[in-house]
Design an enzyme around this catalytic site. Structure first.
Site, PDB file in Angstrom:
ATOM      1  N   ALA A 117       6.969   4.643  12.290  1.00 49.45           N
ATOM      2  CA  ALA A 117       6.832   5.481  11.090  1.00 49.45           C
ATOM      3  C   ALA A 117       7.978   5.290  10.102  1.00 49.45           C
ATOM      4  CB  ALA A 117       6.738   6.944  11.511  1.00 49.45           C
TER       5      ALA A 117
ATOM      6  N   PRO B 133      10.425   4.396  16.588  1.00 48.19           N
ATOM      7  CA  PRO B 133      10.062   5.648  17.248  1.00 48.19           C
ATOM      8  C   PRO B 133       8.651   5.647  17.834  1.00 48.19           C
ATOM      9  CG  PRO B 133      10.092   5.917  14.863  1.00 48.19           C
ATOM     10  CD  PRO B 133      10.727   4.587  15.159  1.00 48.19           C
ATOM     11  N   ASN B 134       8.576   6.237  19.016  1.00 49.79           N
ATOM     12  CA  ASN B 134       7.322   6.464  19.754  1.00 49.79           C
ATOM     13  C   ASN B 134       6.736   5.211  20.398  1.00 49.79           C
ATOM     14  OD1 ASN B 134       7.179   9.329  19.090  1.00 49.79           O
ATOM     15  ND2 ASN B 134       6.785   8.643  17.001  1.00 49.79           N
TER      16      ASN B 134
ATOM     17  N   HIS C  48       3.128  -4.617  12.984  1.00 51.57           N
ATOM     18  CA  HIS C  48       2.443  -3.375  13.373  1.00 51.57           C
ATOM     19  C   HIS C  48       1.278  -3.723  14.278  1.00 51.57           C
ATOM     20  CE1 HIS C  48       4.792  -1.305  10.385  1.00 51.57           C
ATOM     21  NE2 HIS C  48       4.468  -2.265   9.539  1.00 51.57           N
TER      22      HIS C  48
ATOM     23  N   TYR D  82      -3.457   2.046  19.680  1.00 54.31           N
ATOM     24  CA  TYR D  82      -2.351   1.141  20.007  1.00 54.31           C
ATOM     25  C   TYR D  82      -2.573   0.305  21.267  1.00 54.31           C
ATOM     26  CZ  TYR D  82      -0.025   3.878  16.405  1.00 54.31           C
ATOM     27  OH  TYR D  82       0.285   4.481  15.213  1.00 54.31           O
TER      28      TYR D  82
ATOM     29  N   ASN E 179       9.106  -3.775  14.655  1.00 55.03           N
ATOM     30  CA  ASN E 179       8.083  -2.753  14.482  1.00 55.03           C
ATOM     31  C   ASN E 179       8.836  -1.438  14.300  1.00 55.03           C
ATOM     32  OD1 ASN E 179       6.063  -0.898  14.468  1.00 55.03           O
ATOM     33  ND2 ASN E 179       4.977  -1.720  16.241  1.00 55.03           N
TER      34      ASN E 179
ATOM     35  N   ARG F 182       0.299   6.332  24.542  1.00 51.64           N
ATOM     36  CA  ARG F 182       0.219   6.913  23.204  1.00 51.64           C
ATOM     37  C   ARG F 182      -1.045   6.423  22.493  1.00 51.64           C
ATOM     38  NH1 ARG F 182       3.602   4.722  17.974  1.00 51.64           N
ATOM     39  NH2 ARG F 182       2.963   6.373  16.559  1.00 51.64           N
TER      40      ARG F 182
END
Ligand code: DQA
Length: 145
Positions: A76, A9-10, A99, A22, A73, A17
């Site tokens: 969350a 997610p994301n 990550h 990141y 990855n 973001r």
């Protein structure tokens, strides 16, 4: 070797973001770099991304017969998902946990990984460079089997 990079997610919003955490590279930028990188050692890689826990589980199930290994990855869901951990165990796919950020240098809730015990190894804290690093590690691991 047929490799899969699976993003949770994301991570579809990489580049826009929280770039201070990141980085500026988009997922498409990272994929292009990884495609070029794996071709240097004769492997192929495909990228999948889902914002849904079940979508990630389905992607692992779908990979189990035609994929040699996975860079995951899980975003969350790393910190919460017993379902993902069970999917890794159930499919017996070799998985490298990845990550971009060093999760241990961040909030306490990011210090726990539900999947860490069932993966081959973990790469984190190197930003987008972690993707080719993880693919290299996965390739080395598979070459020894
Ligand atoms: C992340 C770290 C997670 O804690 C976070 O929820 C993410 C991204 C990383 O790549 O640094 O979505 O997996």
């Amino acid at each position: 070797m047929k490799l899969l990079v699976l993003n949770g997610p994301n991570l579809n919003l990489l580049g826009e973001r929280e770039p201070g955490i990141y980085g500026a590279a988009s997922l498409a930028d990272i994929e292009a770099e990884c495609q070029a990188f794996v071709s240097t050692f004769g492997s192929s890689v495909r990228f999948e991304q889902s914002n849904h826990e079940g979508g990630l589980v389905d992607a692992l199930h779908g990979a189990r017969h035609d994929t040699d290994g996975v860079v995951l990855n899980a975003g969350a869901y790393t910190h919460t998902s017993i379902a993902l951990r069970d999917a890794i165990s159930a499919t017996r796919l070799p998985v490298i946990e990845l990550h971009l950020s060093n999760t241990h240098a961040r909030e306490e809730f990011r210090h726990t990984s539900m999947i860490a015990a069932v993966v081959v190894g973990i790469i984190q804290g190197f930003g987008a460079d972690g993707y080719p690093l993880a693919l290299r590690a996965l390739h080395q691991h598979l070459s020894k089997k």
